[in-house]
Design a protein around this motif. Structure first.
Motif, PDB file in Angstrom:
ATOM      1  N   ILE A   1     -11.695  33.143  -2.891  1.00 42.99           N
ATOM      2  CA  ILE A   1     -12.812  32.190  -2.836  1.00 42.99           C
ATOM      3  C   ILE A   1     -13.137  31.662  -4.232  1.00 42.99           C
ATOM      4  CG2 ILE A   1     -15.288  31.965  -2.371  1.00 42.99           C
ATOM      5  CD1 ILE A   1     -14.892  34.006  -0.084  1.00 42.99           C
ATOM      6  N   VAL A   2     -13.210  32.578  -5.202  1.00 44.85           N
ATOM      7  CA  VAL A   2     -13.537  32.187  -6.577  1.00 44.85           C
ATOM      8  C   VAL A   2     -12.462  31.253  -7.152  1.00 44.85           C
ATOM      9  CG1 VAL A   2     -13.809  33.044  -8.942  1.00 44.85           C
ATOM     10  CG2 VAL A   2     -14.916  34.240  -7.044  1.00 44.85           C
ATOM     11  N   ALA A   3     -11.183  31.535  -6.845  1.00 52.29           N
ATOM     12  CA  ALA A   3     -10.085  30.718  -7.369  1.00 52.29           C
ATOM     13  C   ALA A   3      -9.949  29.393  -6.621  1.00 52.29           C
ATOM     14  CB  ALA A   3      -8.777  31.494  -7.288  1.00 52.29           C
ATOM     15  N   PHE A   4     -10.441  29.338  -5.402  1.00 52.78           N
ATOM     16  CA  PHE A   4     -10.296  28.114  -4.597  1.00 52.78           C
ATOM     17  C   PHE A   4     -11.031  26.924  -5.205  1.00 52.78           C
ATOM     18  CE2 PHE A   4     -12.468  25.464  -1.396  1.00 52.78           C
ATOM     19  CZ  PHE A   4     -11.375  24.793  -0.868  1.00 52.78           C
ATOM     20  N   PHE A   5     -12.250  27.160  -5.675  1.00 50.48           N
ATOM     21  CA  PHE A   5     -13.065  26.049  -6.172  1.00 50.48           C
ATOM     22  C   PHE A   5     -12.472  25.373  -7.410  1.00 50.48           C
ATOM     23  CE2 PHE A   5     -16.110  28.392  -3.542  1.00 50.48           C
ATOM     24  CZ  PHE A   5     -16.612  27.348  -2.773  1.00 50.48           C
ATOM     25  N   PRO A   6     -12.020  26.136  -8.436  1.00 53.39           N
ATOM     26  CA  PRO A   6     -11.351  25.460  -9.564  1.00 53.39           C
ATOM     27  C   PRO A   6     -10.077  24.730  -9.144  1.00 53.39           C
ATOM     28  CG  PRO A   6     -11.965  27.698 -10.164  1.00 53.39           C
ATOM     29  CD  PRO A   6     -12.173  27.581  -8.692  1.00 53.39           C
ATOM     30  N   THR A   7      -9.364  25.274  -8.143  1.00 51.65           N
ATOM     31  CA  THR A   7      -8.152  24.614  -7.658  1.00 51.65           C
ATOM     32  C   THR A   7      -8.449  23.199  -7.195  1.00 51.65           C
ATOM     33  OG1 THR A   7      -7.210  26.730  -6.927  1.00 51.65           O
ATOM     34  CG2 THR A   7      -6.268  24.736  -5.978  1.00 51.65           C
ATOM     35  N   VAL A   8      -9.498  23.062  -6.384  1.00 56.09           N
ATOM     36  CA  VAL A   8      -9.833  21.761  -5.806  1.00 56.09           C
ATOM     37  C   VAL A   8     -10.551  20.867  -6.814  1.00 56.09           C
ATOM     38  CG1 VAL A   8     -11.127  20.597  -3.979  1.00 56.09           C
ATOM     39  CG2 VAL A   8      -9.954  22.753  -3.494  1.00 56.09           C
ATOM     40  N   ILE A   9     -11.542  21.429  -7.500  1.00 52.30           N
ATOM     41  CA  ILE A   9     -12.359  20.619  -8.412  1.00 52.30           C
ATOM     42  C   ILE A   9     -11.526  20.067  -9.569  1.00 52.30           C
ATOM     43  CG2 ILE A   9     -14.297  20.673 -10.034  1.00 52.30           C
ATOM     44  CD1 ILE A   9     -15.589  22.792  -8.176  1.00 52.30           C
ATOM     45  N   CYS A  10     -10.729  20.942 -10.197  1.00 49.38           N
ATOM     46  CA  CYS A  10      -9.905  20.489 -11.330  1.00 49.38           C
ATOM     47  C   CYS A  10      -8.824  19.510 -10.880  1.00 49.38           C
ATOM     48  CB  CYS A  10      -9.269  21.687 -12.033  1.00 49.38           C
ATOM     49  SG  CYS A  10     -10.443  22.749 -12.887  1.00 49.38           S
TER      50      CYS A  10
ATOM     51  N   TYR B   1      -4.281  17.524 -18.961  1.00 49.64           N
ATOM     52  CA  TYR B   1      -3.457  18.745 -18.971  1.00 49.64           C
ATOM     53  C   TYR B   1      -4.275  20.027 -18.768  1.00 49.64           C
ATOM     54  CZ  TYR B   1       0.081  22.146 -20.381  1.00 49.64           C
ATOM     55  OH  TYR B   1       0.953  23.204 -20.395  1.00 49.64           O
ATOM     56  N   PRO B   2      -5.435  20.185 -19.437  1.00 49.36           N
ATOM     57  CA  PRO B   2      -6.235  21.413 -19.193  1.00 49.36           C
ATOM     58  C   PRO B   2      -6.677  21.549 -17.730  1.00 49.36           C
ATOM     59  CG  PRO B   2      -6.978  20.311 -21.188  1.00 49.36           C
ATOM     60  CD  PRO B   2      -6.042  19.363 -20.505  1.00 49.36           C
ATOM     61  N   PHE B   3      -7.012  20.425 -17.102  1.00 48.83           N
ATOM     62  CA  PHE B   3      -7.407  20.468 -15.691  1.00 48.83           C
ATOM     63  C   PHE B   3      -6.222  20.845 -14.806  1.00 48.83           C
ATOM     64  CE2 PHE B   3     -10.469  17.411 -17.543  1.00 48.83           C
ATOM     65  CZ  PHE B   3     -11.649  18.064 -17.202  1.00 48.83           C
ATOM     66  N   HIS B   4      -5.040  20.317 -15.163  1.00 46.22           N
ATOM     67  CA  HIS B   4      -3.842  20.650 -14.397  1.00 46.22           C
ATOM     68  C   HIS B   4      -3.537  22.149 -14.477  1.00 46.22           C
ATOM     69  CE1 HIS B   4       0.326  21.097 -13.229  1.00 46.22           C
ATOM     70  NE2 HIS B   4       0.615  21.524 -14.453  1.00 46.22           N
ATOM     71  N   ILE B   5      -3.585  22.704 -15.673  1.00 45.70           N
ATOM     72  CA  ILE B   5      -3.293  24.128 -15.848  1.00 45.70           C
ATOM     73  C   ILE B   5      -4.292  24.985 -15.078  1.00 45.70           C
ATOM     74  CG2 ILE B   5      -3.332  26.023 -17.528  1.00 45.70           C
ATOM     75  CD1 ILE B   5      -0.754  24.503 -17.570  1.00 45.70           C
ATOM     76  N   ALA B   6      -5.581  24.664 -15.204  1.00 46.45           N
ATOM     77  CA  ALA B   6      -6.624  25.433 -14.506  1.00 46.45           C
ATOM     78  C   ALA B   6      -6.423  25.362 -12.999  1.00 46.45           C
ATOM     79  CB  ALA B   6      -8.004  24.909 -14.884  1.00 46.45           C
ATOM     80  N   SER B   7      -6.138  24.157 -12.487  1.00 47.16           N
ATOM     81  CA  SER B   7      -5.944  23.978 -11.050  1.00 47.16           C
ATOM     82  C   SER B   7      -4.692  24.697 -10.559  1.00 47.16           C
ATOM     83  CB  SER B   7      -5.848  22.484 -10.729  1.00 47.16           C
ATOM     84  OG  SER B   7      -5.651  22.280  -9.346  1.00 47.16           O
ATOM     85  N   ALA B   8      -3.588  24.577 -11.307  1.00 48.16           N
ATOM     86  CA  ALA B   8      -2.324  25.196 -10.895  1.00 48.16           C
ATOM     87  C   ALA B   8      -2.391  26.720 -10.923  1.00 48.16           C
ATOM     88  CB  ALA B   8      -1.192  24.696 -11.793  1.00 48.16           C
TER      89      ALA B   8
END
Length: 236
Positions: A168-177, A195-202
């Motif tokens: 659940i915690v990892a899901f939100f950065p995946t979608v938001i970023c 690039y920072p958003f891509h890394i965080a999301s991936a």
């Protein structure tokens, strides 16, 4: 008898091993072909170009079929536990069944529509998979606590809850970023603005995916204790 041959233990074992191989094999092939970067590509990036797209699609489809079988077996197991003492409400058990099936259907969409070909459909399938999957494992964690001690041990229940919280915690950065990632190419550079958003999301996407795999790993002990049988009857 080997431990993985007891009851229906082979279902979650196969699902976990096969799903792990799906992600790893497609990543290795894409990496050696130079189709993706070595540092945390999206999972879908590893199955965007042939031949890895063919392998990724086939293996993901098989994973979704194994997932449906495992989810249905879990549903029947909880149903059997609740027959006499009503530990789990039937509506809750049935809701998790449908959520699991929807998540597997999302996997089929991801496998069929590559992100570079039909981006909107692919992303919709991925979102369907992640949302339904996260809710499924969280509700199954609640069911595990409700069925204790007749089902899983309290230790396994806590492990499931921890895994579901991580997902659940990892899901939100995946979608938001992901919304801030504008570049659609498979190769990215550190000087890209997104690039920072891509890394965080991936990174979070990989965490969510393997959280699902680890969650089904906790089914193994439960599935040793029962079998499903198909009965054929003639109609008059």
């Amino acid at each position: 008898m080997f431990w993985f041959m007891q009851g229906l233990c082979f279902l979650p074992v196969f699902l976990v091993v096969w799903s792990s191989c799906t992600f790893i094999v497609s990543y290795i092939i894409a990496l050696f072909r130079g189709d993706v970067d070595i540092i945390f590509p999206y999972i879908s990036d590893t199955g965007a170009n042939p031949p890895e797209s063919c392998i990724f699609g086939l293996m993901t489809f098989i994973s979704s079929c194994a997932g449906i079988a495992t989810i249905y077996a879990r549903y029947k197991y909880v149903e059997k536990l609740s027959e006499q003492n009503s530990l789990v409400k039937p509506c809750l058990n049935k809701a998790t069944l449908w959520l699991g099936i929807i998540a597997c259907f999302g996997m089929c969409i991801v496998a069929t529509f590559q992100e570079t070909a039909v981006t909107f459909v692919h992303d919709s399938g991925a979102l369907l998979f992640f949302i339904s999957g996260v809710v499924y494992i969280f509700l199954q964690s609640m069911i595990s606590f409700q069925a204790s001690p007749y089902g899983s041990s309290i230790c396994v229940c806590r492990i499931r809850l921890i895994i579901s919280i991580i997902a659940i915690v990892a899901f939100f950065p995946t979608v938001i970023c992901a919304f801030f990632v504008k570049q659609t190419t498979l190769h990215r550079h550190t000087y890209d603005k997104d690039y920072p958003f891509h890394i965080a999301s991936a990174v979070c996407e990989w965490i969510v995916a393997f959280s699902f795999i680890c969650f089904f790993l906790t089914y193994i002990d439960d599935f040793k204790m029962f079998k499903l049988q198909v009965r054929t009857e003639y109609e008059d």
